[in-house]
Design an enzyme around this catalytic site. Structure first.
Site, PDB file in Angstrom:
ATOM      1  N   ASP A   1      39.921  37.246  52.358  1.00  0.00           N
ATOM      2  CA  ASP A   1      40.069  38.434  51.503  1.00  0.00           C
ATOM      3  C   ASP A   1      38.965  38.744  50.489  1.00  0.00           C
ATOM      4  O   ASP A   1      38.227  39.716  50.612  1.00  0.00           O
ATOM      5  CB  ASP A   1      41.438  38.402  50.796  1.00  0.00           C
ATOM      6  CG  ASP A   1      41.779  37.050  50.140  1.00  0.00           C
ATOM      7  OD1 ASP A   1      40.911  36.174  50.083  1.00  0.00           O
ATOM      8  OD2 ASP A   1      42.932  36.886  49.678  1.00  0.00           O
TER       9      ASP A   1
ATOM     10  N   GLU B   1      48.867  41.883  44.646  1.00  0.00           N
ATOM     11  CA  GLU B   1      48.010  42.744  45.488  1.00  0.00           C
ATOM     12  C   GLU B   1      48.564  44.143  45.738  1.00  0.00           C
ATOM     13  O   GLU B   1      47.789  45.114  45.812  1.00  0.00           O
ATOM     14  CB  GLU B   1      47.727  42.048  46.828  1.00  0.00           C
ATOM     15  CG  GLU B   1      46.855  40.801  46.722  1.00  0.00           C
ATOM     16  CD  GLU B   1      47.593  39.565  46.226  1.00  0.00           C
ATOM     17  OE1 GLU B   1      48.845  39.575  46.254  1.00  0.00           O
ATOM     18  OE2 GLU B   1      46.933  38.593  45.796  1.00  0.00           O
TER      19      GLU B   1
ATOM     20  N   GLU C   1      39.230  28.429  42.574  1.00  0.00           N
ATOM     21  CA  GLU C   1      40.301  28.755  41.613  1.00  0.00           C
ATOM     22  C   GLU C   1      39.810  28.634  40.177  1.00  0.00           C
ATOM     23  O   GLU C   1      40.144  29.460  39.329  1.00  0.00           O
ATOM     24  CB  GLU C   1      41.519  27.838  41.824  1.00  0.00           C
ATOM     25  CG  GLU C   1      42.222  28.019  43.160  1.00  0.00           C
ATOM     26  CD  GLU C   1      42.991  29.331  43.297  1.00  0.00           C
ATOM     27  OE1 GLU C   1      43.112  30.071  42.301  1.00  0.00           O
ATOM     28  OE2 GLU C   1      43.453  29.619  44.412  1.00  0.00           O
TER      29      GLU C   1
ATOM     30  N   THR D   1      38.386  39.005  41.215  1.00  0.00           N
ATOM     31  CA  THR D   1      39.545  38.949  42.100  1.00  0.00           C
ATOM     32  C   THR D   1      40.804  38.450  41.392  1.00  0.00           C
ATOM     33  O   THR D   1      41.895  38.520  41.940  1.00  0.00           O
ATOM     34  CB  THR D   1      39.235  38.104  43.352  1.00  0.00           C
ATOM     35  OG1 THR D   1      40.241  38.354  44.332  1.00  0.00           O
ATOM     36  CG2 THR D   1      39.181  36.615  43.017  1.00  0.00           C
TER      37      THR D   1
ATOM     38  N   ARG E   1      39.677  31.977  37.821  1.00  0.00           N
ATOM     39  CA  ARG E   1      40.633  32.016  36.702  1.00  0.00           C
ATOM     40  C   ARG E   1      39.985  31.611  35.381  1.00  0.00           C
ATOM     41  O   ARG E   1      40.118  32.306  34.376  1.00  0.00           O
ATOM     42  CB  ARG E   1      41.821  31.101  36.986  1.00  0.00           C
ATOM     43  CG  ARG E   1      42.550  31.497  38.258  1.00  0.00           C
ATOM     44  CD  ARG E   1      43.873  30.791  38.388  1.00  0.00           C
ATOM     45  NE  ARG E   1      44.308  30.731  39.781  1.00  0.00           N
ATOM     46  CZ  ARG E   1      45.569  30.666  40.175  1.00  0.00           C
ATOM     47  NH1 ARG E   1      46.530  30.612  39.304  1.00  0.00           N
ATOM     48  NH2 ARG E   1      45.867  30.608  41.465  1.00  0.00           N
TER      49      ARG E   1
HETATM   50  C1  DMJ Z   1      44.871  35.386  42.898  1.00  0.00           C
HETATM   51  O1  DMJ Z   1      44.576  34.132  42.382  1.00  0.00           O
HETATM   52  C2  DMJ Z   1      43.629  36.099  43.340  1.00  0.00           C
HETATM   53  O2  DMJ Z   1      43.913  37.449  43.462  1.00  0.00           O
HETATM   54  C3  DMJ Z   1      43.076  35.575  44.622  1.00  0.00           C
HETATM   55  O3  DMJ Z   1      41.963  36.323  45.068  1.00  0.00           O
HETATM   56  C4  DMJ Z   1      44.119  35.607  45.688  1.00  0.00           C
HETATM   57  N1  DMJ Z   1      45.395  35.165  45.286  1.00  0.00           N
HETATM   58  C5  DMJ Z   1      45.892  35.211  43.966  1.00  0.00           C
HETATM   59  C6  DMJ Z   1      47.063  36.120  43.738  1.00  0.00           C
HETATM   60  O4  DMJ Z   1      47.884  36.350  44.776  1.00  0.00           O
END
Ligand code: DMJ
Length: 583
Positions: free
Chosen positions: A343, A477, A210, A563, A214
């Site tokens: 994912d 998503e 995370e 992501t 982020r």
């Molecule tokens: C985000 O923090 C990122 O996209 C992560 O890869 C998966 N989940 C969340 C959003 O749903």
């Protein structure tokens, strides 16, 4: 790779300077001429100075580490071996190249384009998502400034245990969205907060994944978009702090890390002390850029080693289990998912190849092989004709698809024209089918917002049947997939679907103090969860904005989104070749 050669890709049609003191057109042109002269002078100096090759490598390939030494004191001087004067000259040339000449040139070109077309951007199409961003940001600033997230109902700060005692997740996550939406006053305030308050020297246990997607991702994008050195410096500083997570017998990193002690561990619930595929497999893009910006190969080495470990393992049916033990290097439970826990591992294989300007052949092969196994083993069609991606538990299928899995429509579309055997058409159809299914998961609820997970069994299709799967937490998503599908097809239905989502967000998630998730999308009135997730600002609103933007706004040939939707520039092939040549 030189930062200078990355920055030109920041050019977008409406881009203007983030600096509060912007110049008029004529002033910019004069500046441009002055800097051109200055650059010519410096180049002359470089070529006629003794030992010019060393200095050149300092300017073009190591200059970032010169900065790191002087400003952070964390990077050791293994790079250029040049003297103090040469370093100073290198630094001046680099800064001229990076922040003045190149940036001014592209800002200038962007401005000219608008003068000739008479356009001021697509303000009408952009307006709703920009207004939503303004509302989210203003409320965060008013009620939760400096906290990780906002509680929009109770109007106070919120922090999840993902960030330990780190602060300001929303600020760092939102930086690039503010910049892209041209909210420059807000961007300046956020920059000031980062300069003054963003601190990693604390006794905090954080989620490596995370914090990487982020914070590191957010800082890197903010750097590449704005050219502000503080973001590069903080990104590298944080990257250094994450390195102890890789101290395991295999080099597969721990999920959790104490930033002060450097002690790591895994989630207690993860199969037999395993690390998680979507966590250790979602570091690649950011770490490759950290090496580029710091001149230190260690970051790239850590993520390339993850690939080596994976390459040695047998994959059941060609699939990657979600759990891997970092001590033994063996798979844990054989659970496979393109949603939660799996994912973004697949996403980063494809994007590693794209971000390398298609030179990372290994990443490419791993992605297309994995996709083939997913198609064969996990992708199914319901009796009602909806294509979905199921989950796999030790060989048995669970006919459930998560909201998280919906990103796969965008991913498959993004990779559709690169695969072997000319499967572009087939993969675009697959992507379109997944987008349609995910849209159905929204359309079949009262609120027209999608549940956390929906099922294709027990007589239902694309509907959540369990109470604890009916919530919506402002996830991006589905809109992300609409955005990719729009860019590749220009089929107006994707904008229409995006617009439906805007209306639903406004109707059910907007509260007095910001935007909130809801506990049951099938209810008639919203029960708010009182959290405005930081990814709502970094991803959901950014993808909505881009869905209604022209295609040359962050074009895919120059930018890859991490992501968390933080754009990172493609590392152009010619720069890699020049770097190798000079080394
Ligand atoms: C985000 O923090 C990122 O996209 C992560 O890869 C998966 N989940 C969340 C959003 O749903």
């Amino acid at each position: 790779m030189p930062v200078a050669s990355l920055l030109p890709f920041t050019a977008t049609p409406n881009r203007k300077s983030a600096s509060p003191t912007s110049f008029r057109l004529t002033e910019k042109f004069i500046l441009l001429l002055v800097f051109s002269g200055f650059i010519t002078l410096c180049f002359g100096a470089i070529f006629f100075l003794p030992d010019s090759s060393k200095l050149l490598s300092g300017v073009f390939f190591r200059s970032s580490s010169v900065e790191a030494e002087t400003r952070t004191g964390t990077v050791s001087d293994t790079s250029t071996g040049t003297g103090k004067d040469e370093k100073i000259l290198a630094k001046i040339v680099q800064e001229s190249l990076n922040y003045s000449f190149i940036h001014s040139l592209f800002i200038y070109k962007a401005h000219l384009k608008n003068v000739f077309t008479g356009l001021k951007g697509n303000e009408t199409k952009h307006a709703p998502s920009r207004r939503m961003m303004q509302f989210s940001w203003d409320n965060y600033k008013r009620y939760a400034w400096g906290s990780n997230e906002l509680r929009p109902v109770s109007k106070q700060g919120h922090s999840s245990n993902l960030f330990g005692s780190l602060k300001g997740a929303t600020i760092v996550d939102a930086l690039d969205t503010l910049y892209i939406m041209e909210m420059y006053d807000e961007f300046e305030a956020a920059t000031e907060w980062v300069e003054m308050n963003l601190d990693f020297n604390m006794n905090a246990e954080i989620s490596v994944f995370e914090v990487n997607i982020r914070f590191v991702g957010g800082l890197l994008s903010a750097y590449y978009l704005s050219g502000k050195e503080v973001f590069r410096r903080k990104a590298v500083e944080l990257g250094e702090k994450l390195l102890p997570a890789f101290k395991t017998p295999t080099g597969i990193p721990w999920a959790l890390l104490n930033l002060k002690s450097g002690i790591g561990r895994n989630w207690p619930w993860a199969s037999g002390g395993s690390s998680i595929l979507a966590e250790y497999g979602t570091l690649h893009l950011e770490f490759m850029h950290l090496s580029e910006l710091s001149g230190r190969p260690v970051f790239a080495e850590k993520v390339m080693n993850i690939r080596k470990v994976l390459n040695r393992l047998d994959k059941p049916q060609g699939l990657y289990p979600n759990y891997l033990n970092p001590n033994s290097g063996q798979w844990g439970q054989h659970h496979v998912s393109v949603g939660g826990l799996g994912d973004s591992f697949y996403e980063y294989l494809l994007k590693a190849w794209l971000m390398s300007d298609k030179t990372d052949e290994e990443g490419k092969k791993l992605y297309y092989d994995a996709l083939q196994a997913i198609e064969k083993n996990l992708i199914r069609k319901s009796s009602g004709g909806l294509m979905y991606i199921a989950e796999w538990k030790g060989g048995l299928l669970e006919h459930k698809m998560g909201h998280l899995t919906c990103f796969a429509g965008g991913m498959i579309a993004l990779g559709a024209d690169g695969g072997p055997d000319d499967k572009t058409g087939h993969q675009m159809e697959l992507a379109a089918e997944i987008a349609r299914t995910c849209h159905e998961s929204y359309a079949r609820t009262s609120m027209k917002l999608g549940p956390e997970a929906f099922r294709f069994d027990g007589g239902v299709e694309a509907i959540a049947t369990r109470q604890n799967e009916k919530y919506f937490i402002l996830r991006p998503e589905v809109i992300e997939t609409y955005m990719y599908m729009w860019r590749f097809t220009h089929d107006p239905k994707y904008r229409q679907w995006g617009w439906e989502a805007v209306q639903a967000l406004e109707k059910y998630c907007r509260v007095e103090g910001g935007y909130s998730g809801v506990r049951d999308v099938y209810a008639n009135t919203p029960n708010h969860d009182d959290v405005q997730q930081s990814f709502y600002l970094s991803e959901t609103l950014k993808y909505l904005y881009l869905l209604f933007s022209d295609d040359d706004h962050l074009p895919f040939e120059h930018w890859v989104f991490n992501t968390e939707a933080h754009p990172l520039p493609v590392i152009k092939k010619q720069n890699v070749e020049i770097a190798n040549h000079i080394k």
